[in-house]
Enzyme design. Structure first.
Site, PDB file in Angstrom:
ATOM      1  N   ASP A 185       4.679  14.041  40.864  1.00  0.00           N
ATOM      2  CA  ASP A 185       4.472  13.208  39.746  1.00  0.00           C
ATOM      3  C   ASP A 185       5.896  12.267  40.132  1.00  0.00           C
ATOM      4  O   ASP A 185       6.848  12.628  39.628  1.00  0.00           O
ATOM      5  CB  ASP A 185       5.022  14.199  38.565  1.00  0.00           C
ATOM      6  CG  ASP A 185       5.133  13.283  37.205  1.00  0.00           C
ATOM      7  OD1 ASP A 185       5.421  12.076  37.299  1.00  0.00           O
ATOM      8  OD2 ASP A 185       4.816  13.938  36.116  1.00  0.00           O
ATOM      9  N   HIS A 186       5.603  11.015  40.284  1.00  0.00           N
ATOM     10  CA  HIS A 186       6.748  10.009  40.646  1.00  0.00           C
ATOM     11  C   HIS A 186       8.008  10.084  39.537  1.00  0.00           C
ATOM     12  O   HIS A 186       8.789   9.495  39.853  1.00  0.00           O
ATOM     13  CB  HIS A 186       6.119   8.865  41.360  1.00  0.00           C
ATOM     14  CG  HIS A 186       5.944   7.941  40.212  1.00  0.00           C
ATOM     15  ND1 HIS A 186       4.543   7.692  39.576  1.00  0.00           N
ATOM     16  CD2 HIS A 186       6.512   6.865  39.829  1.00  0.00           C
ATOM     17  CE1 HIS A 186       4.543   6.799  38.936  1.00  0.00           C
ATOM     18  NE2 HIS A 186       5.614   6.167  38.824  1.00  0.00           N
ATOM     19  N   HIS A 248       3.347  12.206  33.437  1.00  0.00           N
ATOM     20  CA  HIS A 248       4.565  11.730  33.410  1.00  0.00           C
ATOM     21  C   HIS A 248       5.396  11.863  31.794  1.00  0.00           C
ATOM     22  O   HIS A 248       6.412  12.565  31.866  1.00  0.00           O
ATOM     23  CB  HIS A 248       4.591  10.109  33.280  1.00  0.00           C
ATOM     24  CG  HIS A 248       4.076   9.611  34.678  1.00  0.00           C
ATOM     25  ND1 HIS A 248       4.193  10.399  35.768  1.00  0.00           N
ATOM     26  CD2 HIS A 248       3.494   8.656  34.686  1.00  0.00           C
ATOM     27  CE1 HIS A 248       3.357   9.759  36.795  1.00  0.00           C
ATOM     28  NE2 HIS A 248       2.976   8.727  36.236  1.00  0.00           N
TER      29      HIS A 248
HETATM   30  C1  BG6 Z   1       0.860   5.827  37.488  1.00  0.00           C
HETATM   31  C2  BG6 Z   1      -0.155   5.613  36.652  1.00  0.00           C
HETATM   32  O1  BG6 Z   1       1.282   7.052  37.809  1.00  0.00           O
HETATM   33  O2  BG6 Z   1       2.159   5.445  36.940  1.00  0.00           O
HETATM   34  C3  BG6 Z   1      -0.182   3.999  36.441  1.00  0.00           C
HETATM   35  O3  BG6 Z   1      -1.434   5.886  37.308  1.00  0.00           O
HETATM   36  C4  BG6 Z   1       0.923   3.674  35.965  1.00  0.00           C
HETATM   37  O4  BG6 Z   1      -1.419   3.663  35.639  1.00  0.00           O
HETATM   38  C5  BG6 Z   1       2.222   4.078  36.747  1.00  0.00           C
HETATM   39  O5  BG6 Z   1       0.744   2.175  35.897  1.00  0.00           O
HETATM   40  C6  BG6 Z   1       3.671   3.871  36.003  1.00  0.00           C
HETATM   41  O6  BG6 Z   1       4.511   3.796  36.797  1.00  0.00           O
HETATM   42  P1  BG6 Z   1       5.782   3.138  36.839  1.00  0.00           P
HETATM   43  O7  BG6 Z   1       6.679   3.841  37.896  1.00  0.00           O
HETATM   44  O8  BG6 Z   1       5.641   1.709  37.182  1.00  0.00           O
HETATM   45  O9  BG6 Z   1       6.582   3.390  35.407  1.00  0.00           O
END
Ligand code: BG6
Length: 518
Positions: A185-186, A248
Site C-alpha cells: 500500500d504505497h 490508503h
Molecule cells: C492509487 C490509486 O493507489 O493511489 C489511484 O489507485 C490514486 O487512483 C493514487 O490516484 C493516489 O496516490 P498519490 O500517491 O498520488 O496520492
C-alpha cells in the site's frame, strides 16, 4: 526502516516488466536508490514480459521513465551508465510452466557469477488475475522454497472484495510463508504517513490527550484533482471506495487510532493496526445511507482548464455507476475511541491535490471568558498535512491584542521542507528498500487486508444493490456532492477544507495571522 546499505546480492524479477508501473514507479525508485548509494554491489533488475524487447531498448525505455517521473530529477549520464548494465529483459509466457524453469536457470547463473545466494524478489507488477499462474509457476520451479531468500511482492488492488482477497491470500500462502509476502500500500511508504508513528510515539505531549476525552472527531481527507486518466479499465470496476478507502485511508486511520506498539517489530506494529480494523463498528445495510456518501464527477473546471465528466472519459460507460468520490463515517469501538467519529473522504477531480488528517479537539469544559471574548474562538485542532506539503500545524487560542478581552485562533506550524533541507524519499524507494532488507513493517499482513475489506463490504454491497440515480452529482472542481456536507452537518460538524492550501497563499502572513476560516 534503518536505511543503511545492503550487502546481500539481490535480483528484482519484475513480472510486468514492460508495463506502466515499472516505467513510472519502480525504475525511478530503483535508480534513485542506486544514486543514493543504497543498492547492494551485486544486484540485477530482470524485467519479464510477454513481448520480446532487446536489453538496450528496455534500458532506454526505463531511462525515459526515470527522466519523466523521478522526484529526484532527470538521470545523469555517468550514474545511468553505471546503473543500466544491471538491467536485463527476458521474454516469457507466464502461462507456460517451462518458462519458470528457464527463469530458475537465469537466477542460478547470477548466484554462480556472484558466488553467493542472492535474494530473489518476485514483483507482481501485473493485475491480480495473473498472479495465480505466476505463483504456481514459481512453486513448480521450486523458486518459492527458500524462505530466507525468496520474496513475493503484490500490488493493490488486493482482491476485489472480501472473498477474492481471501482467495488471493489462500493462494499466496499455499506457496509462500506469510513472512515472504509483501503486500504494497504505497501510502505506507510516504514519509509523512510514517511520521504519524514518530509524532505519536516519540513525544510525550500528545499521547495523554489522544483519546475520546479530549478529541471530538477526526477527519481524514485524500483529495485529488486528477481524473481517472487512462486507468478507466481498472477504475470502472473499482471506484473510490475500493481504490482509496479500503486501503490508503483505512491505513491512515489505523496509524491515528492504534495503541502504542511495545516495539517497532513489524508484527507488533501490524498487530496494533489490525486491532483497530477489527474494532471498527460494522455498518448495517440500513445504516449505509446515513454513514456513507458516493459521488461521480461531471464536467467542470480545474485550475482554469475545462475538464470532461467521468462518463465522457475514454473507456467509461455512458451510464457508469462507478463512484469517483466517497465519504464515510466510522466508529472505532474500544476504550480509547468510543463514540468519536472518524470522517473519511476522497475523490477525484476535486479542486486540489491535498491529503491531510485533522484532529479536532473538544471545546474547553467551562468558559472562563465572557461571551463577548469568544466571538472568534474555536477549539484546538491538530493538522497533519501529508501532501502536497508535508507538515504539522496546531491551532490554539490567544488573546487578540487590544484593550478588550477577545480570543483569536492562531496556528503553530512545522513544515518538513523548511526544517530539513533534504529530499524526502519517494514512497516506492522506501518500500523497495524495505523489501530488500526483509522488513515488512510497512506492508499489509493477510489479516489486515481481509479486515479492511470487512469494513467496507456492507457499503459496497448496498451501493451495488441500489443503482445511483443522481450521477453525476458533483462538478469537477467542486469539493463533492451536496450529500457530502449533510453527512457531517447532521452531527453538527463541518468539513475542514484544506488549511494548508489557504495558508500557502502567503506563508508569512499565515504564520502570524489568524487561522483561515474553515
Ligand atoms: C492509487 C490509486 O493507489 O493511489 C489511484 O489507485 C490514486 O487512483 C493514487 O490516484 C493516489 O496516490 P498519490 O500517491 O498520488 O496520492
Amino acid at each position: 526502516m534503518q536505511h543503511d546499505k545492503i550487502n546481500q546480492a539481490t535480483v528484482f524479477v519484475i513480472f510486468g516488466g514492460g508495463g506502466d508501473l515499472t516505467w513510472r514507479k519502480l525504475a525511478p525508485a530503483l535508480y534513485n536508490l542506486f544514486v543514493d548509494g543504497y543498492m547492494p554491489e551485486r544486484f540485477a533488475i530482470l524485467g519479464v514480459g510477454r513481448k520480446p524487447i532487446a536489453d538496450d531498448s528496455y534500458r532506454r525505455r526505463l531511462r525515459e521513465g526515470v527522466d519523466e517521473f523521478s522526484i529526484g530529477g532527470k538521470t545523469d549520464q555517468q550514474s545511468w551508465d553505471e546503473f543500466a548494465p544491471h538491467i536485463v529483459f527476458s521474454k516469457a509466457d507466464l502461462n507456460d510452466p517451462q518458462a519458470f524453469d528457464g527463469l530458475a536457470k537465469e537466477l542460478s547463473a547470477y548466484d554462480e557469477t556472484w558466488g553467493a545466494k542472492a535474494t530473489r524478489i518476485y514483483y507482481m507488477a501485473l493485475p491480480p488475475s495473473v498472479i495465480k499462474p505466476i505463483a504456481e509457476g514459481l512453486a513448480g520451479a521450486k523458486l518459492n522454497l527458500d524462505r530466507e531468500h525468496a520474496r513475493i511482492v503484490v500490488e493493490k488492488p488486493f482482491g476485489h472484495d472480501l472473498n477474492s482477497a481471501r482467495e488471493l491470500n489462500r493462494l499466496l500462502t499455499q506457496y509462500f510463508q506469510e513472512s515472504q509476502v509483501y503486500r504494497i500500500d504505497h501510502y505506507l511508504g510516504k514519509e509523512t504517513v510514517q511520521n504519524i508513528l514518530a509524532f505519536r510515539f516519540a513525544n510525550t505531549l500528545f499521547e495523554p490527550i489522544w483519546n475520546r476525552r479530549y478529541i471530538d472527531h477526526v477527519q481524514i481527507a485524500v483529495a485529488e484533482n486528477d481524473g481517472v486518466g487512462s486507468r478507466s479499465g481498472y477504475y470502472e470496476h473499482a471506484g473510490a471506495l475500493r481504490d482509496m478507502v479500503q486501503n490508503h485511508l483505512l491505513q491512515i486511520l489505523c496509524l491515528i487510532a492504534m495503541e502504542a506498539p511495545v516495539s517497532f517489530d513489524s508484527d507488533e506494529v501490524r498487530q496494533k493496526k489490525v486491532d483497530v480494523l477489527r474494532a471498527i463498528r460494522v455498518i448495517r445495510p440500513e445504516q449505509v445511507h446515513q454513514n456513507a456518501v458516493r459521488g461521480q464527477y461531471g464536467g467542470g473546471w480545474i485550475e482554469g482548464g475545462r475538464v470532461r465528466g467521468y462518463r465522457s472519459e475514454p473507456g467509461v460507460a455512458a451510464d457508469s455507476a462507478t463512484e469517483t468520490f466517497a465519504a464515510v463515517k466510522l466508529y472505532v469501538d474500544n476504550w480509547r475511541w468510543q463514540e468519536v467519529p472518524f470522517y473519511l473522504r476522497t475523490g477525484k477531480r476535486l479542486p486540489a491535490r491535498n491529503s491531510e488528517v485533522s484532529i479536532h479537539f473538544r471545546p474547553v469544559p467551562h468558559q472562563t471568558f465572557p461571551a463577548s471574548a469568544l466571538l472568534d474562538s474555536r477549539p484546538n485542532r491538530l493538522l497533519i498535512a501529508m501532501q502536497p506539503e508535508e507538515g504539522i500545524l496546531l491551532r490554539f487560542e490567544v488573546k487578540h491584542p487590544g484593550q478588550s478581552m477577545a480570543l483569536a485562533p492562531v496556528m503553530m506550524q512545522f513544515y518538513y521542507r523548511e526544517a530539513f533541507q533534504v529530499r524526502s524519499p519517494e514512497a516506492y524507494e522506501t518500500l523497495l528498500l524495505d523489501i530488500m532488507k526483509g522488513d515488512s513493517t510497512l506492508f499489509m499482513r493477510a489479516d489486515q487486508t481481509e479486515a479492511a475489506w470487512g469494513v467496507i463490504t456492507p457499503i459496497l454491497e448496498m451501493w451495488r444493490s441500489v443503482r445511483p440515480t443522481e450521477f453525476f452529482n458533483y462538478q469537477a472542481g467542486s469539493w463533492g456532492p451536496e450529500a457530502f456536507d449533510i453527512l457531517i452537518a447532521q452531527d453538527g460538524r463541518s468539513w475542514t477544507l484544506p488549511t494548508f492550501l489557504q495558508c500557502r497563499e502567503d506563508l508569512a502572513i499565515c504564520r502570524v495571522a489568524r487561522e483561515p476560516m474553515e
